[in-house]
Scaffold this motif. Structure first.
Motif, PDB file in Angstrom:
ATOM      1  N   PRO A  37       0.846  -1.203   0.000  1.00 40.69           N
ATOM      2  CA  PRO A  37       0.000   0.000   0.000  1.00 40.69           C
ATOM      3  C   PRO A  37       0.875   1.245   0.000  1.00 40.69           C
ATOM      4  CG  PRO A  37      -0.796  -1.592   1.605  1.00 40.69           C
ATOM      5  CD  PRO A  37       0.533  -2.113   1.108  1.00 40.69           C
ATOM      6  N   SER A  38       0.481   2.232  -0.788  1.00 43.75           N
ATOM      7  CA  SER A  38       1.278   3.460  -0.887  1.00 43.75           C
ATOM      8  C   SER A  38       0.370   4.622  -1.253  1.00 43.75           C
ATOM      9  CB  SER A  38       2.387   3.301  -1.922  1.00 43.75           C
ATOM     10  OG  SER A  38       1.837   2.983  -3.187  1.00 43.75           O
ATOM     11  N   PRO A  39       0.784   5.850  -0.943  1.00 36.08           N
ATOM     12  CA  PRO A  39      -0.028   7.026  -1.267  1.00 36.08           C
ATOM     13  C   PRO A  39      -0.089   7.261  -2.771  1.00 36.08           C
ATOM     14  CG  PRO A  39       2.121   7.697  -0.461  1.00 36.08           C
ATOM     15  CD  PRO A  39       2.033   6.212  -0.255  1.00 36.08           C
ATOM     16  N   THR A  40      -1.173   7.894  -3.218  1.00 39.19           N
ATOM     17  CA  THR A  40      -1.355   8.161  -4.641  1.00 39.19           C
ATOM     18  C   THR A  40      -1.899   9.574  -4.837  1.00 39.19           C
ATOM     19  OG1 THR A  40      -3.613   7.269  -4.566  1.00 39.19           O
ATOM     20  CG2 THR A  40      -1.854   5.743  -5.178  1.00 39.19           C
ATOM     21  N   GLY A  41      -1.934  10.012  -6.091  1.00 36.05           N
ATOM     22  CA  GLY A  41      -2.610  11.243  -6.470  1.00 36.05           C
ATOM     23  C   GLY A  41      -2.109  12.483  -5.752  1.00 36.05           C
ATOM     24  N   VAL A  42      -3.064  13.294  -5.305  1.00 33.29           N
ATOM     25  CA  VAL A  42      -2.750  14.558  -4.637  1.00 33.29           C
ATOM     26  C   VAL A  42      -1.889  14.315  -3.400  1.00 33.29           C
ATOM     27  CG1 VAL A  42      -3.727  16.509  -3.372  1.00 33.29           C
ATOM     28  CG2 VAL A  42      -4.790  15.762  -5.504  1.00 33.29           C
ATOM     29  N   ALA A  43      -2.240  13.292  -2.630  1.00 33.92           N
ATOM     30  CA  ALA A  43      -1.493  13.018  -1.400  1.00 33.92           C
ATOM     31  C   ALA A  43      -0.028  12.733  -1.689  1.00 33.92           C
ATOM     32  CB  ALA A  43      -2.125  11.849  -0.648  1.00 33.92           C
ATOM     33  N   LEU A  44       0.236  11.978  -2.736  1.00 36.85           N
ATOM     34  CA  LEU A  44       1.626  11.673  -3.102  1.00 36.85           C
ATOM     35  C   LEU A  44       2.362  12.952  -3.479  1.00 36.85           C
ATOM     36  CD1 LEU A  44       3.842   9.611  -3.607  1.00 36.85           C
ATOM     37  CD2 LEU A  44       2.917   9.257  -5.904  1.00 36.85           C
ATOM     38  N   ASN A  45       1.712  13.817  -4.239  1.00 37.85           N
ATOM     39  CA  ASN A  45       2.333  15.093  -4.600  1.00 37.85           C
ATOM     40  C   ASN A  45       2.610  15.944  -3.365  1.00 37.85           C
ATOM     41  OD1 ASN A  45       2.239  14.482  -7.327  1.00 37.85           O
ATOM     42  ND2 ASN A  45       0.259  15.488  -7.645  1.00 37.85           N
ATOM     43  N   VAL A  46       1.649  15.965  -2.442  1.00 37.62           N
ATOM     44  CA  VAL A  46       1.817  16.738  -1.210  1.00 37.62           C
ATOM     45  C   VAL A  46       2.988  16.199  -0.404  1.00 37.62           C
ATOM     46  CG1 VAL A  46       0.760  17.249   1.035  1.00 37.62           C
ATOM     47  CG2 VAL A  46      -0.571  17.524  -1.063  1.00 37.62           C
ATOM     48  N   MET A  47       3.089  14.881  -0.284  1.00 36.68           N
ATOM     49  CA  MET A  47       4.186  14.287   0.478  1.00 36.68           C
ATOM     50  C   MET A  47       5.539  14.617  -0.152  1.00 36.68           C
ATOM     51  SD  MET A  47       2.614  10.576   1.553  1.00 36.68           S
ATOM     52  CE  MET A  47       4.120  10.114   2.444  1.00 36.68           C
ATOM     53  N   ARG A  48       5.600  14.579  -1.465  1.00 40.59           N
ATOM     54  CA  ARG A  48       6.863  14.910  -2.151  1.00 40.59           C
ATOM     55  C   ARG A  48       7.234  16.368  -1.918  1.00 40.59           C
ATOM     56  NH1 ARG A  48       5.363  11.720  -7.784  1.00 40.59           N
ATOM     57  NH2 ARG A  48       6.241   9.691  -7.202  1.00 40.59           N
TER      58      ARG A  48
END
Length: 299
Positions: free
Chosen positions: A17-28
């Protein structure tokens, strides 16, 4: 074929399981030392559930007699803290992206319901025992059991088989079976996943020992030990919520003992449970809203 897990291999295969979409961009973006807060707030507003959660956290932290916060702004991000924003983004993404899966005998809805309950309790207790920021305590409570979802994702057939054949086993017995078959139990995999997501070591270490804080070897005044005990109490309360009346009654002595170990009296714990219940309902409603939005977009 062996069911043993090589963490580097499953991470490379992107089956965890891993973050995707907006959340992934926010984390980066949050990983950057010179992140643009205006750009970050713009990105966050593309996800209404994430934005709503951050506004809720900010309103809980604002000073009395100040105007309610109604939008994610640079000031809101400074109030919450970039580290907390990153963790909240991770939490929201995981909850909304992994509502089902291929593992038979794994109840995804029950998993998230219980994980959210533990997260809400950890946050509520943290407001009475300020060990860490509320948003980070919520995330830590939510992720403490994420290893179960990890096992269901990377070994769906084998883990489903293990659960089906041992439906009456205790959690402790299941963890032994998990280690024997997969090389990781649910707690060990939770810690490995959290470490890979760059969750601070304070929380990762506490998760490793939250099932049995007495085995940590840390002094009771140690912050990690206090966090481990907070998670232990939160998990216990989350389990009480779904227990029968007889089981609830039988659990009271243990509840008193675990509360006392953290320096809480029963009145404080009772109020924390009430606050957590309200928070849990709010999260469930937001989760349903998110799923309805996804369905409307796809249909």
């Amino acid at each position: 074929m062996s069911d043993k897990i090589n963490f580097d291999e499953i991470k490379e295969a992107r089956t965890l399981p891993s973050p995707t979409g907006v959340a992934l961009n926010v984390m980066r973006m949050c990983r950057s030392d010179n992140v643009s807060l205006p750009d970050l707030s713009t990105q966050i507003q593309a996800d209404p559930v994430l934005a709503g959660r951050l506004i809720q956290i900010a309103n809980a932290s604002r000073r009395p007699r100040t105007r309610p916060i109604v939008a994610v702004s640079t000031e809101v991000l400074l109030l919450i803290g970039v580290q907390a924003v990153r963790q909240v983004a991770l939490s929201v993404s995981l909850i909304n992206s992994y509502q089902n899966g291929a593992c038979h005998s794994f109840d995804y809805n029950q998993f998230w319901s219980r994980s959210l309950a533990m997260a809400c309790v950890a946050q509520a207790i943290g407001e009475r025992q300020p060990i860490a920021p509320a948003a980070e305590l919520f995330t830590c409570g939510l992720l403490a059991g994420i290893g179960r979802l990890g096992l269901a994702a990377v070994r769906p057939d084998a883990y489903g088989d293990l659960l089906e054949k041992n439906s009456s086993a205790t959690v402790g017995e299941l963890m032994v079976l998990e280690r024997d078959r997969f090389g990781y139990d649910r707690v060990q995999l939770s810690a490995a996943m959290m470490d890979d997501w760059k969750i601070p070591s304070l929380f990762v270490d506490a998760v490793r020992f939250y099932k049995k804080p007495v085995l940590s070897g840390w002094d009771e005044s140690n912050r990690r030990q206090r966090l481990a005990r907070l998670l232990n109490l939160s998990a216990f309360i989350a389990d009480i919520d779904v227990a029968t009346d007889d089981e609830k009654q039988a659990s009271m002595p243990s509840l008193f003992e675990k509360s006392e170990a953290l320096g809480l009296d029963i009145e404080e714990v009772t109020q924390a449970m009430k606050d957590a219940s309200k928070e849990w309902i709010g999260w469930r409603e937001a989760q349903r809203f998110s799923q309805r939005s996804l369905q409307s977009l796809s249909g």
